[in-house]
Write a protein that holds these residues in place. Structure first.
Motif, PDB file in Angstrom:
ATOM      1  N   VAL A  92       0.715  -1.302   0.199  1.00 28.77           N
ATOM      2  CA  VAL A  92       0.058  -0.313   0.010  1.00 28.77           C
ATOM      3  C   VAL A  92       0.910   1.264   0.114  1.00 28.77           C
ATOM      4  CG1 VAL A  92      -1.747   1.312   1.449  1.00 28.77           C
ATOM      5  CG2 VAL A  92      -2.177  -0.997   1.447  1.00 28.77           C
ATOM      6  N   GLY A 105      -3.172   4.607  -0.777  1.00 27.56           N
ATOM      7  CA  GLY A 105      -4.012   4.242   0.035  1.00 27.56           C
ATOM      8  C   GLY A 105      -5.549   4.216  -0.948  1.00 27.56           C
ATOM      9  N   ASP A 106      -5.774   3.928  -2.138  1.00 25.87           N
ATOM     10  CA  ASP A 106      -6.442   4.124  -3.010  1.00 25.87           C
ATOM     11  C   ASP A 106      -7.051   2.167  -2.527  1.00 25.87           C
ATOM     12  OD1 ASP A 106      -6.473   6.763  -4.088  1.00 25.87           O
ATOM     13  OD2 ASP A 106      -4.970   6.199  -5.040  1.00 25.87           O
ATOM     14  N   VAL A 107      -8.660   2.765  -2.557  1.00 27.85           N
ATOM     15  CA  VAL A 107      -9.151   1.291  -3.169  1.00 27.85           C
ATOM     16  C   VAL A 107      -9.919   1.127  -3.798  1.00 27.85           C
ATOM     17  CG1 VAL A 107     -11.276   0.479  -1.305  1.00 27.85           C
ATOM     18  CG2 VAL A 107      -9.914   2.158   0.011  1.00 27.85           C
ATOM     19  N   THR A 154     -13.381  -1.688  -5.077  1.00 26.98           N
ATOM     20  CA  THR A 154     -13.800  -2.548  -4.561  1.00 26.98           C
ATOM     21  C   THR A 154     -14.537  -3.319  -6.387  1.00 26.98           C
ATOM     22  OG1 THR A 154     -15.895  -0.980  -5.335  1.00 26.98           O
ATOM     23  CG2 THR A 154     -15.151  -1.392  -2.659  1.00 26.98           C
ATOM     24  N   PHE A 196      -0.667  -4.623  -4.671  1.00 29.88           N
ATOM     25  CA  PHE A 196      -1.516  -3.870  -4.159  1.00 29.88           C
ATOM     26  C   PHE A 196      -2.288  -4.903  -3.485  1.00 29.88           C
ATOM     27  CE2 PHE A 196      -3.263  -5.207  -7.918  1.00 29.88           C
ATOM     28  CZ  PHE A 196      -4.199  -6.546  -7.747  1.00 29.88           C
ATOM     29  N   ILE A 224     -11.631  -5.954  -2.475  1.00 30.36           N
ATOM     30  CA  ILE A 224     -11.412  -4.549  -2.338  1.00 30.36           C
ATOM     31  C   ILE A 224      -9.870  -5.211  -2.077  1.00 30.36           C
ATOM     32  CG2 ILE A 224     -10.967  -2.873  -0.576  1.00 30.36           C
ATOM     33  CD1 ILE A 224     -13.579  -3.987   1.312  1.00 30.36           C
ATOM     34  N   ILE A 233      -6.510  -2.342  -2.453  1.00 27.63           N
ATOM     35  CA  ILE A 233      -5.962  -1.104  -2.111  1.00 27.63           C
ATOM     36  C   ILE A 233      -4.743  -0.899  -2.414  1.00 27.63           C
ATOM     37  CG2 ILE A 233      -5.010   0.450   0.060  1.00 27.63           C
ATOM     38  CD1 ILE A 233      -7.373  -2.147   2.240  1.00 27.63           C
ATOM     39  N   ARG A 234      -4.304  -0.033  -2.744  1.00 25.14           N
ATOM     40  CA  ARG A 234      -3.363   0.530  -3.220  1.00 25.14           C
ATOM     41  C   ARG A 234      -2.275   1.946  -2.538  1.00 25.14           C
ATOM     42  NH1 ARG A 234      -2.544   2.701  -8.008  1.00 25.14           N
ATOM     43  NH2 ARG A 234      -0.883   1.773  -8.660  1.00 25.14           N
TER      44      ARG A 234
END
Length: 322
Positions: A46, A49-51, A53, A299, A319, A321-322
């Motif tokens: 990470v 913090g880009d999420v 779905t 990620f 999910i 998360i990057r």
């Protein structure tokens, strides 16, 4: 009339197997590789913090609706209570006059983005880890989706964008690729597929579903693009100790092998024999665009299907998360 060979004959007398590797009672298979260390390795990916779905919408009213495997249908949702329930005297009364909406749904547990149970597909009378196929009668007593749901899936995810690698918006119907193609695409992306990586593969097939808006194209002689069987491919998955295969197709593999006509060969060789979890109908477009924009293709991947007792599969909203 051409007849496909039996699965046992097609895969050979001594296929790569992981049965017994985690004991005679195991129902998690290769997800056992995902321990606390692997969860932390995923967290270490990470950066921003880009999420994202990764589930498709369920019950989409607009055409073309929701994709589902032939013979299944998307969610059938209906209101049980809404404001109209109080138009007469039928609505329930609560002190203070509060009202509420309620609904119910009939769904195929594998009618949306979903995890297969390890016992979902079998041949020769045995499921994953050697369980008797008759244990599926009435309910999935062994290797159901519940152990996967109870554990949860957390680790380093890597996305291989086969469509982008081949310069296409989406792969063609029945178009195949191999583990060698995966390695080549990864190298082109500046990525190395490492042991215990959760492997996500984009074919663009769901993008095609929504943009072409022509379900008949998909279901006529149903044959999605995807990985094609070879013993070398199965050995590659086994040696890499891949715990989870995630794709944007309904079946996670080319539906019909081009030379033999065998169907679901990877469900049998990867899921049934190696215990690799399969995640299907996964929305990867937004994640792929983000990865391509900054060149980061790994990620944190997290997922937990619904805890359906005795389920052959269950919906999930993974999910990244990057």
């Amino acid at each position: 009339m051409f007849e496909a060979p039996e699965m046992k004959q097609f895969l050979g007398d001594n296929p790569p197997m992981n049965w017994g590797k985690w004991g005679p009672d195991d129902e998690l298979g290769s997800l056992n590789y995902l321990d606390a260390k692997e969860a932390l390795r995923g967290v270490s990916q990470v950066r921003t913090g880009d999420v994202f779905t990764l589930q498709i919408q369920m019950g989409r009213a607009e055409a073309p609706g929701d994709p589902a495997f032939p013979g299944r249908h998307s969610i059938d949702r209906e209101n049980v209570l809404d404001e109209s329930s109080w138009d007469g005297d039928g609505g329930p009364y609560f002190g203070g006059g509060a009202r509420y909406a309620d609904d119910s749904a009939h769904i195929f547990l594998q009618g949306s983005t979903q995890y297969d149970s390890l016992g979902h597909v079998w041949y020769d009378g045995q499921l994953w880890n050697g369980y008797d196929a008759r244990s599926t009668i009435g309910a999935m007593e062994k290797a159901s989706v519940l152990p996967i749901a109870e554990k949860g899936v957390v680790g380093r995810g890597v996305l291989i964008d086969m469509a982008r690698y081949r310069g296409k918006n989406w792969l063609d119907k029945g178009e195949t690729f191999t583990h060698e193609d995966l390695e080549a695409a990864a190298a082109a992306q500046g990525l190395e597929i490492e042991s215990h990586d959760i492997l996500l593969i984009r074919t663009g097939w769901l993008k095609a579903w929504y943009e072409l808006n022509d379900p008949s194209f998909f279901y006529d002689e149903f044959n999605e693009p995807g990985l094609t069987y070879s013993r070398e491919l199965v050995e590659w998955f086994q040696s890499k100790e891949i715990p989870n295969l995630v794709t944007d197709t309904i079946g996670n593999e080319v539906f019909k092998e081009p030379d033999s006509g065998v169907s679901m060969s990877l469900h049998c060789s990867l899921m049934r024999n190696l215990g690799i979890a399969f995640t299907e109908i996964t929305w990867l477009e937004d994640l792929a665009d983000a990865c391509a924009a900054d060149g980061r293709w790994s990620f944190l991947y997290t997922a937990a299907p619904l805890k359906v007792v005795n389920g052959t599969g269950a919906p999930v909203n993974p999910i990244a998360i990057r």
